[in-house]
Design a protein around this motif. Structure first.
Motif, PDB file in Angstrom:
ATOM      1  N   GLN A  73       2.237 -28.599 -21.422  1.00 16.27           N
ATOM      2  CA  GLN A  73       2.289 -27.697 -22.577  1.00 16.27           C
ATOM      3  C   GLN A  73       3.687 -27.137 -22.802  1.00 16.27           C
ATOM      4  O   GLN A  73       4.111 -26.962 -23.939  1.00 16.27           O
ATOM      5  CB  GLN A  73       1.298 -26.543 -22.369  1.00 16.27           C
ATOM      6  CG  GLN A  73      -0.165 -26.978 -22.408  1.00 16.27           C
ATOM      7  CD  GLN A  73      -1.101 -25.877 -21.942  1.00 16.27           C
ATOM      8  OE1 GLN A  73      -0.677 -24.757 -21.656  1.00 16.27           O
ATOM      9  NE2 GLN A  73      -2.393 -26.178 -21.867  1.00 16.27           N
ATOM     10  N   THR A  74       4.411 -26.837 -21.716  1.00 17.44           N
ATOM     11  CA  THR A  74       5.724 -26.207 -21.838  1.00 17.44           C
ATOM     12  C   THR A  74       6.869 -27.215 -21.819  1.00 17.44           C
ATOM     13  O   THR A  74       8.023 -26.838 -22.017  1.00 17.44           O
ATOM     14  CB  THR A  74       5.942 -25.204 -20.694  1.00 17.44           C
ATOM     15  OG1 THR A  74       5.837 -25.888 -19.426  1.00 17.44           O
ATOM     16  CG2 THR A  74       4.904 -24.098 -20.738  1.00 17.44           C
ATOM     17  N   HIS A  75       6.539 -28.489 -21.559  1.00 20.91           N
ATOM     18  CA  HIS A  75       7.541 -29.559 -21.533  1.00 20.91           C
ATOM     19  C   HIS A  75       8.617 -29.313 -20.462  1.00 20.91           C
ATOM     20  O   HIS A  75       9.779 -29.684 -20.634  1.00 20.91           O
ATOM     21  CB  HIS A  75       8.215 -29.709 -22.911  1.00 20.91           C
ATOM     22  CG  HIS A  75       7.244 -29.934 -24.013  1.00 20.91           C
ATOM     23  ND1 HIS A  75       6.496 -31.098 -24.142  1.00 20.91           N
ATOM     24  CD2 HIS A  75       6.845 -29.130 -25.041  1.00 20.91           C
ATOM     25  CE1 HIS A  75       5.714 -31.005 -25.204  1.00 20.91           C
ATOM     26  NE2 HIS A  75       5.900 -29.828 -25.755  1.00 20.91           N
ATOM     27  N   ARG A  76       8.229 -28.670 -19.378  1.00 20.73           N
ATOM     28  CA  ARG A  76       9.127 -28.494 -18.232  1.00 20.73           C
ATOM     29  C   ARG A  76       8.291 -28.222 -16.997  1.00 20.73           C
ATOM     30  O   ARG A  76       7.129 -27.820 -17.101  1.00 20.73           O
ATOM     31  CB  ARG A  76      10.108 -27.347 -18.463  1.00 20.73           C
ATOM     32  CG  ARG A  76       9.473 -25.964 -18.513  1.00 20.73           C
ATOM     33  CD  ARG A  76      10.525 -24.882 -18.703  1.00 20.73           C
ATOM     34  NE  ARG A  76       9.951 -23.546 -18.643  1.00 20.73           N
ATOM     35  CZ  ARG A  76       9.737 -22.892 -17.499  1.00 20.73           C
ATOM     36  NH1 ARG A  76      10.059 -23.444 -16.346  1.00 20.73           N
ATOM     37  NH2 ARG A  76       9.204 -21.690 -17.520  1.00 20.73           N
ATOM     38  N   GLN A  77       8.890 -28.416 -15.836  1.00 23.64           N
ATOM     39  CA  GLN A  77       8.170 -28.229 -14.595  1.00 23.64           C
ATOM     40  C   GLN A  77       7.929 -26.741 -14.343  1.00 23.64           C
ATOM     41  O   GLN A  77       8.860 -25.937 -14.352  1.00 23.64           O
ATOM     42  CB  GLN A  77       8.959 -28.827 -13.419  1.00 23.64           C
ATOM     43  CG  GLN A  77       8.206 -28.822 -12.100  1.00 23.64           C
ATOM     44  CD  GLN A  77       6.962 -29.712 -12.143  1.00 23.64           C
ATOM     45  OE1 GLN A  77       7.016 -30.823 -12.661  1.00 23.64           O
ATOM     46  NE2 GLN A  77       5.858 -29.219 -11.636  1.00 23.64           N
ATOM     47  N   VAL A  78       6.681 -26.360 -14.143  1.00 23.87           N
ATOM     48  CA  VAL A  78       6.317 -24.967 -13.847  1.00 23.87           C
ATOM     49  C   VAL A  78       6.259 -24.807 -12.338  1.00 23.87           C
ATOM     50  O   VAL A  78       5.534 -25.534 -11.655  1.00 23.87           O
ATOM     51  CB  VAL A  78       4.965 -24.598 -14.491  1.00 23.87           C
ATOM     52  CG1 VAL A  78       4.576 -23.172 -14.105  1.00 23.87           C
ATOM     53  CG2 VAL A  78       5.043 -24.739 -16.001  1.00 23.87           C
ATOM     54  N   THR A  79       7.022 -23.857 -11.797  1.00 30.24           N
ATOM     55  CA  THR A  79       7.076 -23.652 -10.353  1.00 30.24           C
ATOM     56  C   THR A  79       5.905 -22.805  -9.878  1.00 30.24           C
ATOM     57  O   THR A  79       5.240 -22.113 -10.675  1.00 30.24           O
ATOM     58  CB  THR A  79       8.378 -22.958  -9.951  1.00 30.24           C
ATOM     59  OG1 THR A  79       8.381 -21.620 -10.506  1.00 30.24           O
ATOM     60  CG2 THR A  79       9.588 -23.718 -10.489  1.00 30.24           C
ATOM     61  N   ASN A  80       5.674 -22.811  -8.561  1.00 29.26           N
ATOM     62  CA  ASN A  80       4.626 -21.969  -7.982  1.00 29.26           C
ATOM     63  C   ASN A  80       4.896 -20.490  -8.250  1.00 29.26           C
ATOM     64  O   ASN A  80       3.971 -19.716  -8.489  1.00 29.26           O
ATOM     65  CB  ASN A  80       4.532 -22.209  -6.464  1.00 29.26           C
ATOM     66  CG  ASN A  80       3.884 -23.534  -6.135  1.00 29.26           C
ATOM     67  OD1 ASN A  80       3.001 -23.995  -6.855  1.00 29.26           O
ATOM     68  ND2 ASN A  80       4.325 -24.169  -5.060  1.00 29.26           N
ATOM     69  N   GLN A  81       6.181 -20.108  -8.197  1.00 34.93           N
ATOM     70  CA  GLN A  81       6.530 -18.711  -8.423  1.00 34.93           C
ATOM     71  C   GLN A  81       6.211 -18.292  -9.855  1.00 34.93           C
ATOM     72  O   GLN A  81       5.694 -17.196 -10.097  1.00 34.93           O
ATOM     73  CB  GLN A  81       8.030 -18.485  -8.126  1.00 34.93           C
ATOM     74  CG  GLN A  81       8.402 -18.562  -6.652  1.00 34.93           C
ATOM     75  CD  GLN A  81       8.331 -19.971  -6.087  1.00 34.93           C
ATOM     76  OE1 GLN A  81       8.498 -20.950  -6.837  1.00 34.93           O
ATOM     77  NE2 GLN A  81       8.089 -20.090  -4.790  1.00 34.93           N
ATOM     78  N   GLU A  82       6.508 -19.162 -10.807  1.00 36.99           N
ATOM     79  CA  GLU A  82       6.202 -18.847 -12.208  1.00 36.99           C
ATOM     80  C   GLU A  82       4.695 -18.781 -12.426  1.00 36.99           C
ATOM     81  O   GLU A  82       4.199 -17.895 -13.133  1.00 36.99           O
ATOM     82  CB  GLU A  82       6.817 -19.903 -13.126  1.00 36.99           C
ATOM     83  CG  GLU A  82       8.342 -19.855 -13.178  1.00 36.99           C
ATOM     84  CD  GLU A  82       8.932 -21.031 -13.941  1.00 36.99           C
ATOM     85  OE1 GLU A  82      10.006 -20.859 -14.553  1.00 36.99           O
ATOM     86  OE2 GLU A  82       8.328 -22.126 -13.917  1.00 36.99           O
ATOM     87  N   ALA A  83       3.972 -19.712 -11.814  1.00 35.76           N
ATOM     88  CA  ALA A  83       2.513 -19.708 -11.937  1.00 35.76           C
ATOM     89  C   ALA A  83       1.934 -18.440 -11.337  1.00 35.76           C
ATOM     90  O   ALA A  83       0.997 -17.844 -11.876  1.00 35.76           O
ATOM     91  CB  ALA A  83       1.932 -20.940 -11.254  1.00 35.76           C
ATOM     92  N   HIS A  84       2.492 -18.009 -10.211  1.00 38.82           N
ATOM     93  CA  HIS A  84       2.009 -16.787  -9.558  1.00 38.82           C
ATOM     94  C   HIS A  84       2.262 -15.576 -10.454  1.00 38.82           C
ATOM     95  O   HIS A  84       1.408 -14.689 -10.578  1.00 38.82           O
ATOM     96  CB  HIS A  84       2.704 -16.614  -8.206  1.00 38.82           C
ATOM     97  CG  HIS A  84       2.262 -15.396  -7.451  1.00 38.82           C
ATOM     98  ND1 HIS A  84       0.979 -15.238  -6.963  1.00 38.82           N
ATOM     99  CD2 HIS A  84       2.929 -14.272  -7.100  1.00 38.82           C
ATOM    100  CE1 HIS A  84       0.882 -14.068  -6.345  1.00 38.82           C
ATOM    101  NE2 HIS A  84       2.053 -13.462  -6.426  1.00 38.82           N
ATOM    102  N   ALA A  85       3.466 -15.534 -11.067  1.00 36.50           N
ATOM    103  CA  ALA A  85       3.799 -14.412 -11.950  1.00 36.50           C
ATOM    104  C   ALA A  85       2.841 -14.343 -13.140  1.00 36.50           C
ATOM    105  O   ALA A  85       2.534 -13.263 -13.643  1.00 36.50           O
ATOM    106  CB  ALA A  85       5.241 -14.547 -12.444  1.00 36.50           C
TER     107      ALA A  85
END
Length: 634
Positions: A73-85
């Motif tokens: 959806q965001t056209h970029r790699q989502v990190t674990n930290q971003e997912a947690h936030a």
């Protein structure tokens, strides 16, 4: 079961959306209580939910799939930290725990969904519809493959979601917003009040004597943190911009003419264009017979009408040479205007090609484009010069010169900034020329250290920026001595406000005791009284928002006051209030009732799910959860 679905010929309608269900049952993660994991449980079990569990593998599979969806959806790699936030990890585990708890409640109640109902829901899913709009088994198989799920597991999930939705609907569907709620909202949004008021200006505070040193110190001490000096950095910066260099580049007429001649054919010549029409016949004989009619005086458009062709069927539009099939193109660009070709063989038969109109080639003269051409040439030359300067400056820096000396070696002057804070302001609080709070160079300057060889910064206009950090002046607490005049001004303003507030409180007391607003205003300094009749909680153009807010903090007939900053203080009295009659059948009321009903239904569903989870009992291994999501903090 899916084989039966593939065999069906019906078109099924409706679907159960998992997102809606999850929206109903998502409760704050703390709702099911994250407790320390029991020591006798295995380390591959992430959560215990009554008699069921959420395994580490099960959660990781769902979590990774969710990350993949976010990445898509965001056209970029989502990190674990971003997912947690974003709460992805806790939200997902809560969904899984909630479903496990509800599964047990469903089993206890003996609820189930028929094969036909499940089939109907799957067939109605628009994401599985093929070009015809009907269910396409291949699309379902692709979905299963993409999500690494078997047919049996997918059907089981759909069955559970259907039954879960039925259970939730049984306790939260058909909720109607109480009329009392609507009445309150109607009052809040639509009530208007009329007031009389006057503004008590700062002069009413009287003469404020100069403060003593003790008074200043007493005022400053608890507010000292607000007057802290920010960190300042001294930097040297150099900016090489092609656009700036271009202003000093002179392009001669001769050079411009030379460039013009080189690109005239491609850049400044509009090739000949022709409006082409074409009618295709099954045989050459038919085409020849039609051509005879044209030679006999029939127009090409009449020939098309005779063959019942619409304009779109025979009009090829305005084209340039080389855009049509070879034989057609050759005929189209050898005929005169209004000429028709002999039968031309094409892929489907024999065609008559007709030239309806010819637009001759045109050439834009040099005089019309000279200025723009010179500007472009100057920009090209400036870019080359900028690149050359960049290389020379980098060479000078590589040879040990600081930025100021490197700039001087190529005839440029670096900009020295003695002090700038992270907002781009100098010590006087004024903006530093060439910098702003959002400037990448300023951000970089506050993210480096003295002596570091910083990377260059590419500007939006294609230029290059260099900078060196010369020194850092740490943030510090300013003293009363250096802030004396500023603190005196702040103290005086505070004293004025305090005096005005005291006077306002006395006036309000008199007004609530029966005094007239006009008399109080006259006694205070012959202040004019104004009237406003449409004050709402959301504010009005005639009084400040802070006044409108205070107007609704007192009852009708009462007085009040509000601080309006440098203007002083407003003294008002509420004369009356008007609340429109609630029309429950109005579009606005119906929309509000619908939204309120959804919120109430969601609250009820959330409460029910929380109770189910509490009844079955839930425990989560916090350490294993953080390990599974790659986060060190909960």
């Amino acid at each position: 079961m899916l084989k039966d679905m593939r065999a069906a010929n019906e078109s099924w309608m409706g679907r159960v959306a998992a997102a809606i269900l999850m929206g109903l049952i998502v409760v704050s993660f703390s709702a099911f209580g994250i407790n320390k994991f029991l020591t006798d449980l295995t380390t591959t079990t992430l959560a215990h939910v009554g008699s069921q569990t959420v395994s580490l593998e099960e959660f990781r599979t769902a979590y990774n799939a969710q990350l993949q969806r976010l990445t898509t959806q965001t056209h970029r790699q989502v990190t674990n930290q971003e997912a947690h936030a974003l709460g992805v990890d806790t939200g997902l585990l809560n969904q899984m725990v909630s479903q496990k708890a509800l599964d047990q409640k469903i089993a206890k109640l003996g609820l189930d969904a028929s094969d036909k109902l499940v089939r109907d829901k799957v067939f109605a899913d628009p994401s599985f519809a093929g070009p015809s709009g009907k269910f396409d088994a291949a699309r379902l198989q692709q979905y299963l493959q993409d999500n690494r799920i078997s047919e049996a597991d997918y059907i089981f999930q759909q069955r559970q979601r259907i039954v879960t939705q039925q259970l939730i609907d049984s306790i939260s569907a058909d909720i109607v917003a109480p009329k009392a709620y609507l009445s309150v909202l109607n009052r809040v949004h639509n009530e208007t009040r009329s007031i009389d008021f006057f503004t008590l200006d700062p002069k009413a505070a009287g003469t404020i004597p100069a403060p003593t040193p003790e008074q200043l110190q007493s005022f400053f001490a608890p507010r000292a943190g607000a007057y802290q000096a920010p960190e300042y950095r001294s930097i040297v910066m150099l900016d090489v911009e092609p656009g700036v260099l271009a202003k000093s580049v002179a392009i001669s007429d001769a050079d411009a003419q030379k460039r013009y001649d080189a690109v005239k054919a491609t850049a400044y010549t509009q090739p000949e264009r022709r409006d082409i029409q074409q009618i295709t016949f099954p045989t050459e004989a038919e085409a020849a017979a039609a051509l005879a009619k044209l030679k006999g005086g029939m127009s090409f458009d009449d020939l098309a009408k005779e063959r019942k062709l619409a304009p779109k069927d025979y009009d090829l539009g305005t084209v340039t040479k080389g855009t049509l099939f070879a034989d057609t193109d050759a005929a189209a660009f050898t005929l005169p205007e209004n000429g028709t070709s002999e039968p031309v063989k094409n892929l489907v038969g024999f065609a008559l090609v007709h030239v309806a109109k010819v637009f001759p080639a045109t050439v834009t003269p040099f005089a019309e484009v000279a200025a723009k051409l010179k500007s472009g040439m100057a920009a090209d030359k400036a870019r080359q010069d900028a690149d050359a300067l960049r290389d020379k400056i980098e060479d000078a820096r590589t040879n040990g010169k600081d930025l100021k000396a490197a700039a001087a070696s190529v005839g440029l002057t670096a900009n020295e900034i003695p002090a700038v804070d992270v907002r781009g302001l100098d010590k006087d609080g004024k903006p530093v020329a060439g910098l702003s709070a959002n400037d990448p160079l300023l951000h970089a300057a506050f993210d480096t250290a003295v002596g570091v060889d910083n990377e260059t910064i590419r500007t939006k206009s294609g230029g290059t920026e260099w900078f060196e950090l010369k020194s850092i002046e740490p943030a510090r607490q300013r003293t009363l001595a250096e802030l004396h005049d500023q603190i005196v001004s702040a103290w005086t303003t505070n004293e004025v406000n305090t005096a005005l507030k005291a006077k306002a409180e006395d006036m309000v007391k008199k007004l609530n005791g029966g005094a007239k607003l006009e008399d109080v205003a006259k006694a205070a300094g012959d202040y004019p009284v104004s009237h406003v009749s449409d004050v709402q909680r959301q504010g009005t153009k005639d009084v400040a928002d802070v006044v409108a807010a205070q107007v609704f903090n007192v009852h009708v007939g009462a007085a009040g006051s509000a601080d309006v900053g440098p203007q002083g203080r407003v003294i008002f009295k509420v004369l009356d209030a008007i609340v429109p009659v609630l029309d429950v059948k109005s579009k606005e009321a119906e929309a509000t009732a619908s939204q309120l009903a959804r919120l109430l239904a969601s609250d009820i569903a959330n409460e029910y799910v929380a109770k189910v989870k509490k009844d079955v009992g839930v425990s989560v291994d916090e350490a294993l959860f953080r390990q599974a999501t790659g986060n060190s903090t909960p």
